[in-house]
Design an enzyme around this catalytic site. Structure first.
Site, PDB file in Angstrom:
ATOM      1  N   GLU A  72       1.145  -0.320  -4.654  1.00 47.60           N
ATOM      2  CA  GLU A  72       0.499   1.109  -5.312  1.00 47.60           C
ATOM      3  C   GLU A  72       0.838   2.866  -4.961  1.00 47.60           C
ATOM      4  O   GLU A  72       1.702   2.890  -4.686  1.00 47.60           O
ATOM      5  CB  GLU A  72      -0.889   1.186  -4.108  1.00 47.60           C
ATOM      6  N   ASP A 107       0.838  -1.726   0.077  1.00 52.25           N
ATOM      7  CA  ASP A 107      -0.250  -0.078  -0.348  1.00 52.25           C
ATOM      8  C   ASP A 107       0.977   1.361   0.234  1.00 52.25           C
ATOM      9  O   ASP A 107       1.913   1.155   0.550  1.00 52.25           O
ATOM     10  CB  ASP A 107      -0.556  -0.376   1.180  1.00 52.25           C
TER      11      ASP A 107
END
Length: 606
Positions: A375, A351
């Site tokens: 990400e 993330d």
């Protein structure tokens, strides 16, 4: 020496000590005559309002209780001086009280555990500490359970993305874990989905043709609004709303038995929003110098591409970890290895990767020794692509924006050609994670313009987009609910509770395309060559060994006919069958003449 003066000072000091003992303020360690109290969290942030015997009460609302070493409990130790018991009531700090029906609660010296009653009923007091004491931080070198599933070639997989809390509630007993109650009427609170719910629905996923799942983070949270898992409180504990480590292991093992790989979402950029006014994350992440403490990243920081601020500031006020502190870097890498070893997951989705220094991403990737995909929420392939040199792959946000503009907004197919022209920016584009939407952006159907003159007719646009997504280069990722026609807008509207209608037209469509994909290596990780492009029509050929597949997509709202030239490895007279229907076409001089209906996708094979 003035003995009278010194005697007066000594007497005053003794009197002050006596008065302080009478007040009985909380202490961090038990004295000879003290009460240690564990409070099972009914209130998320409990306060204790108390007095010794018939003494004076603390000022309302009392004293805020600190988190205990036992997950789901708060704890305090109070010296009661010469008194024989402590009289107390509890509240949430904002006027909601638990006072035993106005009778108050009484605690003897020693250790007690208080459990609130259901629906404001009086609670219960037991002697001693809670029986479910916390598991010590495990040794990162503990051997993992093994089911001999891996290693996984992610370039051949298709991924179904699950937000666990919003998926399926398989165990209602954990809905109110830690005092953070599930409440489906509140879109930003826990809703009850858990590991057991995923286990129960693995066949629903498998029958749609997916060969992997990606699940949101599993670490312990500490907020009624942290249902998504991205606000870690305790890295080394599984959040009780979802289950426990044993249930997580069961989920992975059961998925593997169905040939479904498991990717776990992890956060190494930040913890929850604790400092400076809301305590700290759980040890060892409880030290101030483990964080940058540099304030929130501003919109101006993003607009000016201020990478220093983007990496060192707080994302949405979440406490930003300081990876350049060797202790932080070491602990994060040890934790990454531990969670893989404990759970046996097959890959990690990292993330907020653009907020983490690239050197650390590389170190983390090396340490965990598994597939990592980052990400990088940005539309420029120059910016995004460089991260594929530090992690194994990246989520393809630039392609997301292109697919949105082309398929949801009836844009020119030439935009796809232009996007592919930037593929050299990625280490291996076949590992790019491609997606139409996710939990951080509006649903595809929310963005779709619909059919001219009938704007509510949007499913043909979604089908065309799914046909492209599931047959083009990259690892396709489909967000839960896409197959049910969900159309939510910005967060939290795009985090709907799931439905499981296997008769839904979209469910069947995805299952059909995935079945073709799973039968053809060329569609998984084969080479891809563009064969035709204009404003409304796109054609490409994918090849792997002797497997050849031609994909045709009509992005207009009318029938379109094209002659597609320069096909490879097909002799004259070769009949290509449309796997999405019953029609076929014959190759003549390396070309085929085809007609497609509005928004139709054809997949041609020998």
């Amino acid at each position: 020496m003035n003995f009278k003066k010194w005697a007066s000072i000594l007497f005053a000091m003794m009197l002050l000590v006596s008065l302080l003992s009478a007040v009985g303020g909380p202490t961090t360690q038990a004295a000879d005559n003290s009460v240690t109290l564990y409070y099972k969290k009914g209130f998320a942030n409990p306060y204790i309002h108390y007095r010794q015997a018939d003494g004076n009460w603390t000022a309302a609302p009392g004293v805020k209780m600190a988190d205990a070493e036992v997950s789901g409990y708060a704890k305090t130790t109070i010296n009661i001086g010469s008194s024989s018991q402590l009289e107390a009531v509890f509240n949430n700090g904002t006027g909601t009280w638990d006072n035993n029906g106005s009778k108050n609660y009484f605690f003897k010296t020693g250790t007690s555990t208080y459990v609130p009653g259901a629906n404001n009923a009086p609670g219960t007091i037991t002697s001693g500490a809670p029986s479910d004491t916390i598991t010590p931080t495990p040794d990162p070198t503990t051997p993992p359970p093994s089911d001999n599933f891996g290693p996984v070639d992610w370039s051949k997989r298709s991924i179904y993305f699950i937000m666990t809390d919003r998926f399926d509630n398989g165990d209602t007993s954990n809905d109110n874990y830690g005092g953070f109650n599930s409440n489906k009427s509140q879109p930003i609170q826990w809703h009850g989905g858990d590991f057991q719910g995923i286990i129960n629905r693995l066949d629903y996923i498998k029958n749609m043709g997916f060969t992997a799942i990606w699940i949101t983070p599993v670490t312990m949270q500490k907020s009624v609004a942290a249902y998504h898992g991205y606000h870690t409180y305790d890295f080394y504990s599984v959040d009780g709303h979802l289950g426990n480590m044993a249930k997580f292991q069961e989920l992975v093992k059961t998925a593997h038995s169905k040939n479904i790989a498991v990717m776990l979402d992890v956060v190494v950029n930040h913890t929850g929003d604790f400092m400076p006014g809301n305590g700290t994350a759980k040890a060892p992440f409880d030290k101030t110098d483990w964080y940058h403490n540099a304030g929130e990243i501003t919109q101006n920081d993003y607009n000016s591409n201020n990478q220093s601020r983007i990496e060192n500031g707080d994302v949405a006020n979440l406490d930003d970890l300081k990876q350049e502190n060797p202790a932080v870097a070491t602990e994060l890498k040890n934790w990454g290895k531990w969670i893989i070893q404990q759970s046996n997951v097959d890959g990690l989705r990292v993330d907020t990767a653009k907020h983490v220094p690239k050197w650390f991403l590389k170190d983390f990737d090396t340490a965990v020794n598994t597939f990592t995909i980052g990400e990088v929420f940005h539309g420029d392939p120059v910016y995004v692509g460089d991260y594929s040199n530090y992690l194994d792959a990246v989520l393809d946000f630039p392609m997301y924006y292109t697919m949105r503009d082309v398929f949801a907004k009836d844009g020119s197919m030439n935009l796809i050609k232009e996007r592919y022209a930037q593929d050299s920016r990625y280490k291996n584009p076949n590992l790019n994670g491609t997606f139409l939407d996710n939990h951080d952006v509006k649903r595809f159907l929310n963005e779709a313009t619909g059919k001219p003159g009938a704007n509510s007719d949007k499913w043909p646009q979604l089908k065309a987009a799914l046909g492209f997504l599931l047959t083009s280069r990259g690892i396709p990722i489909v967000y839960q609910g896409t197959e049910q026609g969900f159309n939510g807008g910005d967060d939290p509207a795009n985090r709907e509770d799931m439905k499981f209608d296997t008769n839904n037209e979209l469910y069947k469509y995805i299952a059909k395309v995935n079945a073709i994909r799973n039968s053809h290596p060329a569609l998984q990780n084969g080479s891809q060559k563009e064969k035709w492009v204009d404003n409304t029509f796109y054609a490409y050929q994918r090849s792997s060994g002797t497997d050849e597949v031609v994909v045709l997509i009509n992005n207009s709202w009318s029938n379109e006919t094209r002659t597609i030239p320069n096909l490879d490895n097909f002799g004259n007279g070769t009949v290509l069958k449309n796997q999405m229907g019953t029609d076929s076409v014959t190759v003549n001089g390396g070309s085929i003449n085809v007609t497609l209906g509005p928004k139709e996708v054809k997949i041609l094979t020998k």
